[in-house]
Design an enzyme around this catalytic site. Structure first.
Site, PDB file in Angstrom:
ATOM      1  N   CYS A   1      -1.252   4.230  -9.958  1.00  0.00           N
ATOM      2  CA  CYS A   1      -2.105   3.260  -9.249  1.00  0.00           C
ATOM      3  C   CYS A   1      -3.592   3.557  -9.357  1.00  0.00           C
ATOM      4  CB  CYS A   1      -1.693   3.205  -7.776  1.00  0.00           C
ATOM      5  SG  CYS A   1      -0.076   2.469  -7.545  1.00  0.00           S
TER       6      CYS A   1
ATOM      7  N   PHE B   1       0.822  -1.216   0.000  1.00  0.00           N
ATOM      8  CA  PHE B   1       0.000   0.000   0.000  1.00  0.00           C
ATOM      9  C   PHE B   1       0.853   1.262   0.000  1.00  0.00           C
ATOM     10  CE2 PHE B   1      -2.207  -3.462   2.151  1.00  0.00           C
ATOM     11  CZ  PHE B   1      -3.371  -3.543   1.401  1.00  0.00           C
ATOM     12  N   LEU B   2       2.116   1.148  -0.417  1.00  0.00           N
ATOM     13  CA  LEU B   2       3.004   2.306  -0.249  1.00  0.00           C
ATOM     14  C   LEU B   2       2.612   3.462  -1.158  1.00  0.00           C
ATOM     15  CD1 LEU B   2       5.387   2.764  -2.635  1.00  0.00           C
ATOM     16  CD2 LEU B   2       6.344   0.769  -1.534  1.00  0.00           C
TER      17      LEU B   2
HETATM   18  C1  UDX Z   1      -1.807   5.303  -3.965  1.00  0.00           C
HETATM   19  C2  UDX Z   1      -2.325   4.762  -2.616  1.00  0.00           C
HETATM   20  O1  UDX Z   1      -2.456   5.841  -1.680  1.00  0.00           O
HETATM   21  C3  UDX Z   1      -1.376   3.712  -2.073  1.00  0.00           C
HETATM   22  O2  UDX Z   1      -1.885   3.173  -0.869  1.00  0.00           O
HETATM   23  C4  UDX Z   1      -1.243   2.620  -3.116  1.00  0.00           C
HETATM   24  O3  UDX Z   1      -0.390   1.616  -2.693  1.00  0.00           O
HETATM   25  C5  UDX Z   1      -0.738   3.204  -4.437  1.00  0.00           C
HETATM   26  O4  UDX Z   1      -1.635   4.228  -4.864  1.00  0.00           O
HETATM   27  P1  UDX Z   1       0.068   7.052  -4.715  1.00  0.00           P
HETATM   28  O5  UDX Z   1      -0.323   6.714  -6.116  1.00  0.00           O
HETATM   29  O6  UDX Z   1       1.511   7.142  -4.354  1.00  0.00           O
HETATM   30  O7  UDX Z   1      -0.569   5.969  -3.704  1.00  0.00           O
HETATM   31  O8  UDX Z   1      -0.586   8.472  -4.403  1.00  0.00           O
HETATM   32  P2  UDX Z   1      -1.652   9.087  -3.388  1.00  0.00           P
HETATM   33  O9  UDX Z   1      -0.963   9.812  -2.323  1.00  0.00           O
HETATM   34  O10 UDX Z   1      -2.667   8.078  -3.001  1.00  0.00           O
HETATM   35  O11 UDX Z   1      -2.347  10.176  -4.342  1.00  0.00           O
HETATM   36  C6  UDX Z   1      -3.027   9.764  -5.523  1.00  0.00           C
HETATM   37  C7  UDX Z   1      -3.572  10.947  -6.276  1.00  0.00           C
HETATM   38  O12 UDX Z   1      -4.687  11.499  -5.616  1.00  0.00           O
HETATM   39  C8  UDX Z   1      -2.594  12.095  -6.480  1.00  0.00           C
HETATM   40  O13 UDX Z   1      -2.689  12.552  -7.829  1.00  0.00           O
HETATM   41  C9  UDX Z   1      -3.066  13.149  -5.511  1.00  0.00           C
HETATM   42  O14 UDX Z   1      -2.753  14.440  -5.957  1.00  0.00           O
HETATM   43  C10 UDX Z   1      -4.563  12.900  -5.511  1.00  0.00           C
HETATM   44  N1  UDX Z   1      -5.259  13.316  -4.273  1.00  0.00           N
HETATM   45  C11 UDX Z   1      -4.953  12.719  -3.085  1.00  0.00           C
HETATM   46  C12 UDX Z   1      -6.251  14.272  -4.333  1.00  0.00           C
HETATM   47  O15 UDX Z   1      -6.561  14.815  -5.388  1.00  0.00           O
HETATM   48  N2  UDX Z   1      -6.918  14.609  -3.179  1.00  0.00           N
HETATM   49  C13 UDX Z   1      -6.642  14.036  -1.987  1.00  0.00           C
HETATM   50  O16 UDX Z   1      -7.296  14.391  -0.997  1.00  0.00           O
HETATM   51  C14 UDX Z   1      -5.632  13.071  -1.933  1.00  0.00           C
END
Ligand code: UDX
Length: 448
Positions: free
Chosen positions: A275, A164-165
């Site tokens: 992801c 889940f990283l």
């Molecule tokens: C995600 C999951 O969080 C992680 O647990 C999984 O293993 C892999 O996918 P990641 O892709 O690194 O991780 O990014 P994350 O921090 O989840 O953000 C994803 C996207 O959502 C980003 O584009 C971020 O800008 C956006 N986001 C996040 C929002 O638009 N609003 C939010 O409140 C949170």
């Protein structure tokens, strides 16, 4: 965790196949926990860089740990699967499962290639652990394939241990995860995984032991939930726009309800990355194959809301430019899909920059870390070495990735280089009062 690699916790030797964000981080962290680790990849350039102490992507804290792990003598990288088969007691599969070209399904080519290339080299009892995100049912299929190809046959077991990283927090999430999920077909596999993660479990990390399909589902269910939460607040932003309400304050008010919580409730340009977008599509696709497509049909809507954010951001820039984009100079601040990453996979920022350019705007992009990746994939955009250089003579500035350096820009200093003080805050990350006080026209999605 201490600064140096700790003493060997068990004699188990680990291989980690695939050295991207997930695999490189996992290999390095496992070596720091005291295991002898062999990282495996088909890309000789990546292997050479990692063996030389260079992390091939941007991830805070990881280069320092790579150095320590290499110094400890417990970590090396190879392209040789025969060596990996002879070395490992537990083999982690950490290769990518991108979206298939021309389909919503996950592309399992790399997972199948990793398992299929390793298996013929497995001559004694061993555990293969899938960490890649896969459609439910994959592990059962792979078990049969591996046992057929491996000289050790039925002695080989397969487990699924979803990861889940988050990029930007990869080390923290690997060494101190919220939970561990062990999808297993029997006790021996569960025991092996408990041994590998003993020090993480000793910290009090909850362990959920499941069957294989449940473990495969946990990952896509978690990412679907997170994506849904983001699209939910962005749907509220659309309603706010029609009513003059302020989604920023709305989200703040919702967040105080402990049942809802404020995390993943930040409105704006929406989600991207390697992801969330592909996982919700692959999940919906798999559910349709299984005849339960209706159960997760809402994920199509989650995706549609998310895509509309990008188009709507382009609309806002057009509005600020006086309704006309051809020839308008736009400073695009950000390219990475989120801050503290150089990853541009399905990056909302670059999608918006591309759409603006297609509409005739002259777009100049700056990102603190993702410039090389962005240039490679979007060679037709203009690039600048700093935010101020990107903003030089701009008619509109648009914030697309909320890097701290962009949040901390001085509205007055920025105002001095632009042609017009007009800003679209695609991430709700700037201080509207400070910008307005410095004479800027400030707009953000879902805010009056
Ligand atoms: C995600 C999951 O969080 C992680 O647990 C999984 O293993 C892999 O996918 P990641 O892709 O690194 O991780 O990014 P994350 O921090 O989840 O953000 C994803 C996207 O959502 C980003 O584009 C971020 O800008 C956006 N986001 C996040 C929002 O638009 N609003 C939010 O409140 C949170």
């Amino acid at each position: 965790m201490s600064d140096s690699a700790s003493a060997a916790p068990s004699a188990l030797r680990l291989t980690v196949i695939g050295t991207g964000y997930l695999g490189a981080t996992h290999a390095i962290c496992m070596a720091m926990l005291g295991f002898d680790v062999l990282g495996v990849d088909v890309d000789p350039d990546k292997i050479a860089r990692l063996n030389a102490g260079e992390v091939p992507f941007f991830e805070p804290g990881l280069p320092e740990l790579l150095h320590k792990a290499l110094e400890s003598g417990r970590l090396r990288f190879t392209a040789d699967y025969a060596e990996a088969g002879a070395f490992g007691d537990v083999h982690f599969i950490c290769v990518g499962t991108p979206q298939k070209a021309g389909s919503d399904a996950a592309d399992l080519t790399y997972v199948e290639a990793a398992a299929g290339t390793l298996a013929p080299h497995l001559r004694r009892k061993a555990l293969i652990v899938g960490k890649s995100t896969v459609p439910v049912g994959t592990a059962d299929r792979l078990t049969a394939l591996i046992r057929e190809l491996a000289p050790a046959g039925e002695q080989i077991e397969l487990a699924w241990n979803p990861e889940f990283l988050r990029e930007g927090f990869a080390v923290e999430d690997t060494l101190h995860p919220d939970r561990l999920v062990f999808g297993v077909a029997g006790d021996w596999a569960s025991q092996q995984l408990h041994t590998v993660f003993a020090s993480v479990i000793a910290e009090g990390t909850p362990v959920v032991v499941t069957d294989l399909p449940t473990a495969e589902l946990v990952k896509v269910a978690a990412n679907s939930f997170l994506a849904t939460k983001i699209s939910y607040i962005n749907a509220m932003a659309e309603v706010c726009e029609a009513t003059g309400a302020d989604v920023h304050r709305l989200a703040e008010a919702l967040s105080h309800d402990a049942r809802i919580g404020g995390r993943f409730l930040r409105p704006g340009l929406g989600f991207g990355g390697g992801c969330l977008p592909k996982d919700i599509r692959a999940f919906a696709h798999r559910a349709e194959e299984l005849g339960v497509g209706q159960a997760v049909a809402f994920l199509h809507e989650v995706d549609a809301i998310n895509r509309r954010r990008r188009a709507r951001t382009v609309d806002l820039v057009r509005e600020l430019a006086g309704g006309f984009l051809p020839g308008t100079r736009v400073a695009a601040l950000g390219a990475a899909f989120k801050p503290d990453s150089d990853d541009i996979r399905d990056a909302p920022a670059l999608d918006v920059a591309r759409m603006l350019q297609e509409a005739g705007a002259i777009v100049r992009v700056h990102d603190p870390e993702a410039m090389a990746n962005a240039r490679r994939s979007y060679p037709d955009l203009e690039y600048a070495d700093s935010a101020l250089e990107a903003a030089q003579d701009a008619d509109v500035v648009v914030l697309l990735t909320e890097w701290t350096v962009f949040r901390e820009l001085d509205p007055e200093a920025l105002g001095q280089v632009v042609a017009h003080r007009r800003v679209v805050d695609g991430r709700h990350a700037l201080d509207p009062e400070a910008y307005r006080a410095a004479g800027w026209t400030y707009r953000a999605l879902g805010r009056p």
